[in-house]
Motif scaffolding. Structure first.
Motif, PDB file in Angstrom:
ATOM      1  N   ARG A  14       0.808  -1.225   0.000  1.00  0.00           N
ATOM      2  CA  ARG A  14       0.000   0.000   0.000  1.00  0.00           C
ATOM      3  C   ARG A  14       0.838   1.270   0.000  1.00  0.00           C
ATOM      4  N   ALA A  15       2.085   1.179   0.450  1.00  0.00           N
ATOM      5  CA  ALA A  15       2.905   2.384   0.601  1.00  0.00           C
ATOM      6  C   ALA A  15       3.127   3.078  -0.746  1.00  0.00           C
ATOM      7  N   ASP A  16       3.280   4.379  -0.687  1.00  0.00           N
ATOM      8  CA  ASP A  16       3.422   5.182  -1.893  1.00  0.00           C
ATOM      9  C   ASP A  16       4.901   5.409  -2.205  1.00  0.00           C
ATOM     10  N   PHE A  17       5.551   4.386  -2.756  1.00  0.00           N
ATOM     11  CA  PHE A  17       6.925   4.553  -3.206  1.00  0.00           C
ATOM     12  C   PHE A  17       7.200   3.551  -4.317  1.00  0.00           C
ATOM     13  N   ASN A  18       8.324   3.707  -4.956  1.00  0.00           N
ATOM     14  CA  ASN A  18       8.688   2.900  -6.112  1.00  0.00           C
ATOM     15  C   ASN A  18       8.990   1.467  -5.695  1.00  0.00           C
ATOM     16  N   HIS A  19       8.289   0.508  -6.253  1.00  0.00           N
ATOM     17  CA  HIS A  19       8.513  -0.902  -5.909  1.00  0.00           C
ATOM     18  C   HIS A  19       9.805  -1.448  -6.504  1.00  0.00           C
ATOM     19  N   ASP A  20      10.469  -0.637  -7.353  1.00  0.00           N
ATOM     20  CA  ASP A  20      11.766  -1.050  -7.890  1.00  0.00           C
ATOM     21  C   ASP A  20      12.920  -0.659  -6.964  1.00  0.00           C
ATOM     22  N   LEU A  21      12.635   0.077  -5.876  1.00  0.00           N
ATOM     23  CA  LEU A  21      13.696   0.470  -4.950  1.00  0.00           C
ATOM     24  C   LEU A  21      14.264  -0.756  -4.251  1.00  0.00           C
ATOM     25  N   ASP A  86      26.532  -4.999  -4.432  1.00  0.00           N
ATOM     26  CA  ASP A  86      25.622  -5.649  -3.491  1.00  0.00           C
ATOM     27  C   ASP A  86      24.234  -5.020  -3.563  1.00  0.00           C
ATOM     28  N   ILE A  87      24.197  -3.707  -3.607  1.00  0.00           N
ATOM     29  CA  ILE A  87      22.916  -3.016  -3.649  1.00  0.00           C
ATOM     30  C   ILE A  87      22.173  -3.362  -4.934  1.00  0.00           C
ATOM     31  N   SER A  88      22.904  -3.440  -6.037  1.00  0.00           N
ATOM     32  CA  SER A  88      22.254  -3.746  -7.314  1.00  0.00           C
ATOM     33  C   SER A  88      21.668  -5.152  -7.319  1.00  0.00           C
ATOM     34  N   LYS A  89      22.211  -6.045  -6.493  1.00  0.00           N
ATOM     35  CA  LYS A  89      21.716  -7.423  -6.421  1.00  0.00           C
ATOM     36  C   LYS A  89      20.714  -7.636  -5.290  1.00  0.00           C
ATOM     37  N   ALA A  90      20.548  -6.633  -4.435  1.00  0.00           N
ATOM     38  CA  ALA A  90      19.638  -6.769  -3.304  1.00  0.00           C
ATOM     39  C   ALA A  90      18.198  -6.839  -3.799  1.00  0.00           C
ATOM     40  N   PRO A  91      17.337  -7.507  -3.060  1.00  0.00           N
ATOM     41  CA  PRO A  91      15.929  -7.582  -3.470  1.00  0.00           C
ATOM     42  C   PRO A  91      15.289  -6.199  -3.521  1.00  0.00           C
ATOM     43  N   THR A  92      14.393  -6.023  -4.459  1.00  0.00           N
ATOM     44  CA  THR A  92      13.611  -4.798  -4.528  1.00  0.00           C
ATOM     45  C   THR A  92      12.375  -4.951  -3.639  1.00  0.00           C
ATOM     46  N   VAL A  93      11.667  -3.846  -3.478  1.00  0.00           N
ATOM     47  CA  VAL A  93      10.431  -3.893  -2.700  1.00  0.00           C
ATOM     48  C   VAL A  93       9.468  -4.927  -3.286  1.00  0.00           C
ATOM     49  N   ALA A  94       9.349  -4.952  -4.624  1.00  0.00           N
ATOM     50  CA  ALA A  94       8.440  -5.897  -5.268  1.00  0.00           C
ATOM     51  C   ALA A  94       8.866  -7.339  -4.999  1.00  0.00           C
ATOM     52  N   GLN A  95      10.177  -7.605  -5.039  1.00  0.00           N
ATOM     53  CA  GLN A  95      10.666  -8.961  -4.778  1.00  0.00           C
ATOM     54  C   GLN A  95      10.454  -9.358  -3.328  1.00  0.00           C
ATOM     55  N   LEU A  96      10.615  -8.403  -2.403  1.00  0.00           N
ATOM     56  CA  LEU A  96      10.377  -8.695  -0.996  1.00  0.00           C
ATOM     57  C   LEU A  96       8.898  -9.001  -0.757  1.00  0.00           C
TER      58      LEU A  96
END
Length: 199
Positions: A14-21, A86-96
């Motif tokens: 529900r949060a209003d932010f980019n799910h690709d973060l 590491d950051i580029s490989k970390a899960p995104t919000v959508a993946q989490l």
């Protein structure tokens, strides 16, 4: 308030932010953050005394049910080893969100815990705070590897999960109640087995 798998997934959705973060985990003092490094681990939360009363309630992740309630633990990179890669490989919000949905099938009431202590000999975990945030992260910062920035020029925008503050820990982690699969699967029908018992 204890943040469960279901509550965290719903909040992220529900949060209003980019799910690709990319998703990061922050320390209690906002001084550092590590990217998530793997999928969610399941274990039991064995409480220990924090080193300072202002630190969040902490515990160890174990495999022994007698140690404490079952939890879903988010894991991070090794200490002081976070890099841009590491950051580029970390899960995104959508993946989490997707990972949490899988765990929710097992038990939506599982409390979520995250690493919260860099100095302990063994990794300590803390419950997740019931609020969400974002920040800027620069793994190559001049004075500190992974220091937070407060401006877009300070690094990549990331989503942040925080350890719960002691003042927000209104109640301790409670044992998970028995599962009611019919309710969880939203099944309202019944059937009768060959012995006449209603299911």
């Amino acid at each position: 308030m204890i943040v469960t798998v279901a509550l965290l997934r719903a909040a992220l959705t529900r949060a209003d932010f980019n799910h690709d973060l990319h998703v990061m985990v922050s320390a209690a003092w906002d001084e550092w953050a590590d990217p998530l490094a793997s999928t969610i681990r399941l274990g039991h939360f064995k409480p220990v005394e924090p080193e300072h009363p202002d630190l969040p309630p902490v515990g160890h992740l174990t495999h022994d049910p007698s140690d404490g309630p079952a939890v879903a633990a988010l894991t991070t990179t090794e200490l002081n080893q976070a890099t841009d890669d590491d950051i580029s490989k970390a899960p995104t919000v959508a993946q989490l969100i997707k990972s949490l949905a899988c765990v929710e099938l097992l038990d939506p009431a599982l409390p979520v815990v995250i690493p919260a202590d860099r100095t302990a000999p063994t990794r300590r975990y803390a419950p997740v705070a019931p609020f969400l945030d974002h920040g800027y992260y620069d793994p190559g910062a001049e004075h500190h590897n992974g220091i937070w920035g407060y401006d877009m020029t300070d690094g990549e925008t990331v989503h942040v999960l925080w350890p719960i503050h002691p003042d927000r820990a209104a109640r301790p982690l409670a044992p998970i109640q028995p599962t009611i699969w019919r309710t969880r699967l939203q099944q309202t029908g019944y059937w009768t087995d060959p012995y006449g018992d209603q299911k």
